[in-house]
Motif scaffolding. Structure first.
Motif, PDB file in Angstrom:
ATOM      1  N   THR A 129       0.826  -1.198   0.000  1.00  9.84           N
ATOM      2  CA  THR A 129       0.000   0.000   0.000  1.00  9.84           C
ATOM      3  C   THR A 129       0.866   1.256   0.000  1.00  9.84           C
ATOM      4  O   THR A 129       0.525   2.263  -0.621  1.00  9.84           O
ATOM      5  N   GLY A 133      -0.071   1.569  -3.535  1.00 10.85           N
ATOM      6  CA  GLY A 133      -1.479   1.556  -3.176  1.00 10.85           C
ATOM      7  C   GLY A 133      -2.280   2.694  -3.761  1.00 10.85           C
ATOM      8  O   GLY A 133      -3.389   2.495  -4.260  1.00 10.85           O
ATOM      9  N   MET A 137      -5.920   2.546  -6.047  1.00 12.83           N
ATOM     10  CA  MET A 137      -7.181   2.840  -5.369  1.00 12.83           C
ATOM     11  C   MET A 137      -8.158   3.548  -6.318  1.00 12.83           C
ATOM     12  O   MET A 137      -7.749   4.222  -7.259  1.00 12.83           O
ATOM     13  N   SER A 142      -9.134  -5.617  -8.391  1.00 20.93           N
ATOM     14  CA  SER A 142      -8.811  -6.781  -7.582  1.00 20.93           C
ATOM     15  C   SER A 142      -7.297  -6.919  -7.586  1.00 20.93           C
ATOM     16  O   SER A 142      -6.682  -7.088  -8.648  1.00 20.93           O
ATOM     17  N   VAL A 143      -6.690  -6.799  -6.401  1.00 20.06           N
ATOM     18  CA  VAL A 143      -5.239  -6.679  -6.281  1.00 20.06           C
ATOM     19  C   VAL A 143      -4.740  -7.579  -5.162  1.00 20.06           C
ATOM     20  O   VAL A 143      -5.376  -7.666  -4.106  1.00 20.06           O
ATOM     21  N   LEU A 145      -1.274  -7.590  -3.053  1.00 17.25           N
ATOM     22  CA  LEU A 145      -0.013  -6.897  -2.797  1.00 17.25           C
ATOM     23  C   LEU A 145       0.988  -7.920  -2.283  1.00 17.25           C
ATOM     24  O   LEU A 145       0.864  -8.419  -1.159  1.00 17.25           O
ATOM     25  N   GLN A 148       3.452  -6.653   0.931  1.00 16.21           N
ATOM     26  CA  GLN A 148       2.882  -5.917   2.056  1.00 16.21           C
ATOM     27  C   GLN A 148       3.625  -6.286   3.335  1.00 16.21           C
ATOM     28  O   GLN A 148       3.674  -7.449   3.723  1.00 16.21           O
ATOM     29  N   PHE A 156      -2.611  -1.062   5.436  1.00 21.51           N
ATOM     30  CA  PHE A 156      -3.343  -1.996   4.571  1.00 21.51           C
ATOM     31  C   PHE A 156      -4.785  -2.128   5.042  1.00 21.51           C
ATOM     32  O   PHE A 156      -5.719  -2.124   4.227  1.00 21.51           O
ATOM     33  N   ALA A 160      -7.904  -1.351   2.827  1.00 19.33           N
ATOM     34  CA  ALA A 160      -8.807  -2.460   2.513  1.00 19.33           C
ATOM     35  C   ALA A 160     -10.240  -2.161   2.925  1.00 19.33           C
ATOM     36  O   ALA A 160     -11.187  -2.676   2.309  1.00 19.33           O
ATOM     37  N   GLU A 163     -11.326  -0.376  -0.091  1.00 18.74           N
ATOM     38  CA  GLU A 163     -11.146  -1.097  -1.354  1.00 18.74           C
ATOM     39  C   GLU A 163     -11.449  -2.579  -1.155  1.00 18.74           C
ATOM     40  O   GLU A 163     -10.586  -3.346  -0.712  1.00 18.74           O
ATOM     41  N   PHE A 166      -8.852  -5.342  -2.452  1.00 20.47           N
ATOM     42  CA  PHE A 166      -7.440  -5.369  -2.050  1.00 20.47           C
ATOM     43  C   PHE A 166      -7.165  -6.562  -1.129  1.00 20.47           C
ATOM     44  O   PHE A 166      -7.887  -6.796  -0.162  1.00 20.47           O
ATOM     45  N   ARG A 190      -9.208 -11.604   2.682  1.00 23.55           N
ATOM     46  CA  ARG A 190      -8.284 -10.598   2.146  1.00 23.55           C
ATOM     47  C   ARG A 190      -6.829 -11.015   2.270  1.00 23.55           C
ATOM     48  O   ARG A 190      -5.933 -10.243   1.928  1.00 23.55           O
TER      49      ARG A 190
END
Length: 235
Positions: A129, A133, A137, A142-143, A145, A148, A156, A160, A163, A166, A190
């Motif tokens: 992020t 990030g 945003m 759909s991601v 990371l 992280q 995060f 999240a 989003e 995420f 997540r």
């Protein structure tokens, strides 16, 4: 079942280290990891065309999930390649922002992420992020990371909440409560189990899994269910 969302095969041109698909398969078996999502290093280092063929062969031979990569340093080619990746039925694509030295402030990152989102692709993004990030945003993306860090677990969680698409890999979430905090605040759906096996310390991530306070249902989501959902596989 344990699946790793962050598998790489081939030669790392920065270090010269190499991991063949057979070597990686042996490493996974020794660690008790059943498979995962794989990308060819050559696809994200210098040649996405032949590299993605290499990754597809490795995935087919070992029952892994094939994740093509794109060359962000050539954004026009990357844009066209995203179209082909989606047309071929893939649901996942890797953005090697760190490896390709593409900063989170580069317009191409946001524009390519927007197009990938329009095509229904989930982005496996090298970064966090803090580094990428903001570019991702507001797109409905759909991601996952892949980098992280537990230092930024609070950020995060905040992102999240805003989003719903995420997700974070577990690879660098190695402190005492990051897994538990994320699942408590935004849900176990997540968090994806990731170790970058063969290139990172997969056993440290496995130990964190075994010591975690997650319920059996939460563990099932983290270790395989979430990756299979994003890849379009049935549980």
């Amino acid at each position: 079942m344990i699946l790793d969302c962050d598998l790489l095969v081939g030669r790392d041109i920065a270090s010269g280290r190499r991991r063949t698909p057979a070597e990686l398969a042996q490493r996974l078996a020794a660690a008790g990891i059943d498979g995962g999502a794989v990308t060819s290093l050559s696809a994200i280092a210098y040649d996405p065309k032949s590299g993605n063929r290499e990754g597809a062969r490795a995935a087919a031979e070992h029952g892994w999930i094939d994740v093509p990569g794109v060359e962000l340093r050539n954004p026009l080619d990357a844009h066209a390649r995203l179209e082909r990746i989606a047309a071929d039925g893939h649901r996942l694509v890797r953005f090697a922002t760190t490896r390709q030295n593409i900063p989170g402030t580069a317009p191409r990152l946001r524009l390519l992420a927007r197009r990938a989102t329009e095509l229904g692709l989930t982005l496996l993004v090298e970064g966090s992020t803090r580094t990428v990030g903001l570019a991702l945003m507001g797109l409905g993306a759909s991601v996952v990371l892949l980098d992280q860090h537990f230092y930024d677990a609070g950020e995060f969680i905040m992102v999240a909440r805003e989003e719903p698409g995420f997700h974070a890999s577990t690879r660098l979430l190695g402190n005492l409560d990051a897994w538990e905090s994320i699942t408590a605040e935004v849900g176990a759906d997540r968090l994806l189990f990731g170790t970058r096996a063969g290139w990172f310390e997969e056993h440290s991530v496995l130990e964190r899994l075994h010591s975690s306070g997650l319920s059996p249902e939460q563990r099932a989501l983290v270790t395989s269910g979430n990756l299979r959902r994003l890849a379009g596989e049935r549980s």
